[in-house]
Scaffold this active site. Structure first.
Site, PDB file in Angstrom:
ATOM      1  N   ASP A 179      50.123  33.684 -63.523  1.00  0.00           N
ATOM      2  CA  ASP A 179      49.662  34.458 -64.679  1.00  0.00           C
ATOM      3  C   ASP A 179      48.163  34.244 -64.886  1.00  0.00           C
ATOM      4  OD1 ASP A 179      52.336  35.281 -65.227  1.00  0.00           O
ATOM      5  OD2 ASP A 179      52.706  33.312 -66.110  1.00  0.00           O
ATOM      6  N   HIS A 191      56.748  32.564 -69.042  1.00  0.00           N
ATOM      7  CA  HIS A 191      56.491  33.333 -67.827  1.00  0.00           C
ATOM      8  C   HIS A 191      57.438  34.515 -67.724  1.00  0.00           C
ATOM      9  CE1 HIS A 191      55.302  34.438 -63.844  1.00  0.00           C
ATOM     10  NE2 HIS A 191      56.556  34.333 -63.419  1.00  0.00           N
TER      11      HIS A 191
HETATM   12  N1  LIG Z   1      56.864  31.272 -61.202  1.00  0.00           N
HETATM   13  C1  LIG Z   1      56.350  32.373 -60.706  1.00  0.00           C
HETATM   14  O1  LIG Z   1      55.260  32.796 -61.099  1.00  0.00           O
HETATM   15  C2  LIG Z   1      57.063  33.132 -59.626  1.00  0.00           C
HETATM   16  C3  LIG Z   1      56.383  34.075 -58.865  1.00  0.00           C
HETATM   17  C4  LIG Z   1      57.062  34.747 -57.851  1.00  0.00           C
HETATM   18  C5  LIG Z   1      58.401  34.486 -57.615  1.00  0.00           C
HETATM   19  N2  LIG Z   1      59.037  33.551 -58.370  1.00  0.00           N
HETATM   20  C6  LIG Z   1      60.452  33.226 -58.123  1.00  0.00           C
HETATM   21  O2  LIG Z   1      60.546  32.381 -56.977  1.00  0.00           O
HETATM   22  C7  LIG Z   1      61.862  32.492 -56.422  1.00  0.00           C
HETATM   23  C8  LIG Z   1      61.779  32.661 -54.908  1.00  0.00           C
HETATM   24  O3  LIG Z   1      61.156  33.863 -54.571  1.00  0.00           O
HETATM   25  P1  LIG Z   1      60.981  34.286 -53.020  1.00  0.00           P
HETATM   26  O4  LIG Z   1      60.285  35.593 -53.008  1.00  0.00           O
HETATM   27  O5  LIG Z   1      60.423  33.171 -52.232  1.00  0.00           O
HETATM   28  O6  LIG Z   1      62.533  34.504 -52.607  1.00  0.00           O
HETATM   29  P2  LIG Z   1      63.156  34.468 -51.139  1.00  0.00           P
HETATM   30  O7  LIG Z   1      64.525  35.024 -51.243  1.00  0.00           O
HETATM   31  O8  LIG Z   1      62.226  35.087 -50.161  1.00  0.00           O
HETATM   32  O9  LIG Z   1      63.220  32.919 -50.809  1.00  0.00           O
HETATM   33  C9  LIG Z   1      64.051  32.041 -51.510  1.00  0.00           C
HETATM   34  C10 LIG Z   1      64.471  30.945 -50.579  1.00  0.00           C
HETATM   35  O10 LIG Z   1      65.287  30.045 -51.317  1.00  0.00           O
HETATM   36  C11 LIG Z   1      66.290  29.597 -50.436  1.00  0.00           C
HETATM   37  N3  LIG Z   1      67.417  29.013 -51.163  1.00  0.00           N
HETATM   38  C12 LIG Z   1      68.446  29.613 -51.794  1.00  0.00           C
HETATM   39  N4  LIG Z   1      69.289  28.689 -52.285  1.00  0.00           N
HETATM   40  C13 LIG Z   1      68.779  27.481 -51.967  1.00  0.00           C
HETATM   41  C14 LIG Z   1      69.169  26.149 -52.203  1.00  0.00           C
HETATM   42  N5  LIG Z   1      70.308  25.866 -52.866  1.00  0.00           N
HETATM   43  N6  LIG Z   1      68.403  25.161 -51.721  1.00  0.00           N
HETATM   44  C15 LIG Z   1      67.263  25.431 -51.056  1.00  0.00           C
HETATM   45  N7  LIG Z   1      66.824  26.671 -50.799  1.00  0.00           N
HETATM   46  C16 LIG Z   1      67.584  27.683 -51.241  1.00  0.00           C
HETATM   47  C17 LIG Z   1      66.679  30.817 -49.621  1.00  0.00           C
HETATM   48  O11 LIG Z   1      67.353  30.457 -48.425  1.00  0.00           O
HETATM   49  C18 LIG Z   1      65.303  31.441 -49.363  1.00  0.00           C
HETATM   50  O12 LIG Z   1      64.728  30.965 -48.170  1.00  0.00           O
HETATM   51  C19 LIG Z   1      62.515  33.654 -57.150  1.00  0.00           C
HETATM   52  O13 LIG Z   1      63.370  33.154 -58.147  1.00  0.00           O
HETATM   53  C20 LIG Z   1      61.349  34.376 -57.790  1.00  0.00           C
HETATM   54  O14 LIG Z   1      61.718  35.116 -58.927  1.00  0.00           O
HETATM   55  C21 LIG Z   1      58.404  32.884 -59.361  1.00  0.00           C
HETATM   56  O1  LIG Z   2      57.992  39.127 -61.387  1.00  0.00           O
HETATM   57  C1  LIG Z   2      58.753  38.398 -60.742  1.00  0.00           C
HETATM   58  O2  LIG Z   2      59.973  38.594 -60.717  1.00  0.00           O
HETATM   59  C2  LIG Z   2      58.202  37.273 -59.912  1.00  0.00           C
HETATM   60  C3  LIG Z   2      57.220  36.434 -60.639  1.00  0.00           C
HETATM   61  O3  LIG Z   2      57.725  35.887 -61.810  1.00  0.00           O
HETATM   62  C4  LIG Z   2      55.901  37.109 -60.873  1.00  0.00           C
HETATM   63  O4  LIG Z   2      55.365  36.988 -61.974  1.00  0.00           O
HETATM   64  O5  LIG Z   2      55.391  37.744 -59.937  1.00  0.00           O
END
Ligand SMILES: NC(=O)c1ccc[n+]([C@@H]2O[C@H](COP(=O)([O-])OP(=O)(O)OC[C@H]3O[C@@H](n4cnc5c(N)ncnc54)[C@H](O)[C@@H]3O)[C@@H](O)[C@H]2O)c1
Ligand SMILES: O=C(O)C[C@H](O)C(=O)O
Length: 360
Positions: free
Chosen positions: A179, A206
């Site tokens: 953010d 967030h």
């Molecule tokens: N905080 C933020 O600003 C922010 C920003 C973007 C995404 N996110 C979040 O981050 C998360 C991941 O996003 P992504 O795009 O990398 O998803 P993705 O699906 O590409 O990757 C997620 C990974 O987690 C793994 N996984 C699932 N269960 C698991 C477990 N029990 N133990 C270990 N690994 C496990 C999967 O195998 C996969 O490799 C999502 O929840 C998304 O919403 C948060």
């Molecule tokens: O928007 C989402 O679902 C992923 C993450 O929280 C973001 O802010 O990009």
């Protein structure tokens, strides 16, 4: 200069660089960083960035599948961090043991039309399992929670740690750095100031309207921006995640910018642990800044994690209004605003499980 003199000067320079870096390495503590979900969209570029971080001596990459390949690939980079891949629950303990920081991007991402809250039921279970293992294998590690909905996964992690008797509020962080990254980028573009010099605190949580950028405190200050500009910048920052989800059209959410933001925040945590003074980043932590139990604001990082949760400073009237709105658990909030329910005490049972239901 004669060629022989030039040669010896460059040899000397090389030696002094070598001496300097070995002296720096000698005075620098060994630090182990674990990434859980390391084979995912965020996990892979984050693994790359952490491998490049000179403060990391050991990098542990864990996922339920795919980590041997990611670890083999990243391990060929000629930087100091020793990389190991771990796959499956039976290797989770070894992956975690001795970690100073655990970064968690494990879980499902959004698709168009979903709110972060729609991820709650799946990701809450994943986070619960991982945090249970953390409390057993590395109870003193700093936790950088990326998995969504951060507004809920952080309180869930706190409940798991409380139940295990290992909760330390100074060590649990919801990563809201993306953010801040977005607010800086959008502000720099609109105010026409160099982006690398920009600072903007982002407070609250967030998701949707819980993301509250404080553009009145942005530096360098700009008087070129109207109230309408600030309103538009605020909305774009709040909707930044959705902008990426829609552009990716079903192929997930932000991964590259998130990996960058995650690496920035982990680097700040490492610096804090190593005793670097005045390391300040915004993060979603246990807080008394407002009446909400968890809240993102500027945090000073130190040798034990959170050293000080900083206050909000002077807010504009628009920001004061935003602050009041993000606290209200109302069913009438727009789309992603419904995540205001995610605040631990306010969660609407109609939207799914309450954090504490999962723990008990
Ligand atoms: N905080 C933020 O600003 C922010 C920003 C973007 C995404 N996110 C979040 O981050 C998360 C991941 O996003 P992504 O795009 O990398 O998803 P993705 O699906 O590409 O990757 C997620 C990974 O987690 C793994 N996984 C699932 N269960 C698991 C477990 N029990 N133990 C270990 N690994 C496990 C999967 O195998 C996969 O490799 C999502 O929840 C998304 O919403 C948060
Ligand atoms: O928007 C989402 O679902 C992923 C993450 O929280 C973001 O802010 O990009």
């Amino acid at each position: 200069m004669r060629p022989s003199l030039l040669r010896s000067a460059s040899q000397l320079l090389r030696r002094s660089r070598r001496d300097y870096s070995s002296a720096a390495a000698a005075s620098q503590p060994e630090r182990k960083v674990a990434i859980l979900g390391a084979a995912g969209g965020i996990g892979q570029p984050l693994a790359l960035l952490m491998k490049l971080n000179p403060l990391v001596s050991s990098l542990s990459l864990y996922d339920i599948a795919g980590t041997p390949g990611v670890a083999a690939d990243v391990s060929h980079i000629n930087s100091p961090a020793l990389v190991k891949g771990f796959v499956g629950e039976e290797q989770l303990g070894e992956a975690l043991e001795g970690s100073d920081i655990v970064i968690i991007p494990a879980g499902v991402p959004r698709k168009p039309g979903m709110t972060r809250d729609d991820l709650f039921n799946i990701n809450a279970g994943i986070v619960k399992g991982l945090c249970t293992a953390i409390s057993k294998y590395c109870p003193n590690a700093l936790i950088n929670m990326i998995s969504n909905p951060v507004n809920s996964t952080v309180p869930i992690a706190a409940e798991v740690f409380k139940k295990a008797g290992t909760y330390d509020e100074k060590k649990l962080f919801g990563v809201t750095t993306l953010d801040v990254v977005r607010a800086k980028t959008f502000y720099a573009g609109k105010a026409n100031v160099p982006v690398t010099e920009v600072n903007v605190p982002v407070v609250g949580g967030h998701a949707g309207i819980t993301i509250l950028p404080l553009f009145s405190q942005a530096t360098p200050a700009s008087n070129a921006l109207s109230h309408e500009d600030i309103k538009a910048l605020t909305k774009r920052t709040q909707d930044g995640g959705t902008e990426v989800v829609e552009a990716k059209a079903g192929k997930g959410s932000a991964t590259l910018s998130m990996a960058y933001a995650g690496a920035v925040f982990a680097d700040a945590c490492l610096k804090g642990l190593n005793g670097v003074p005045d390391v300040v980043e915004c993060s979603f932590v246990q807080s008394t800044v407002t009446e909400l139990p968890f809240f993102a604001s500027k945090v000073r990082l130190g040798k034990n994690g959170v050293e000080e949760v900083l206050g909000l400073g002077q807010l504009s009237n628009f920001e004061k209004e935003g602050l009041e709105n993000l606290k209200v658990p109302s069913a009438n909030l727009p789309i992603d605003g419904a995540v205001a329910y995610s605040w631990s005490p306010h969660r609407n049972p109609a939207l799914g499980l309450h954090e504490t239901d999962l723990i008990n």
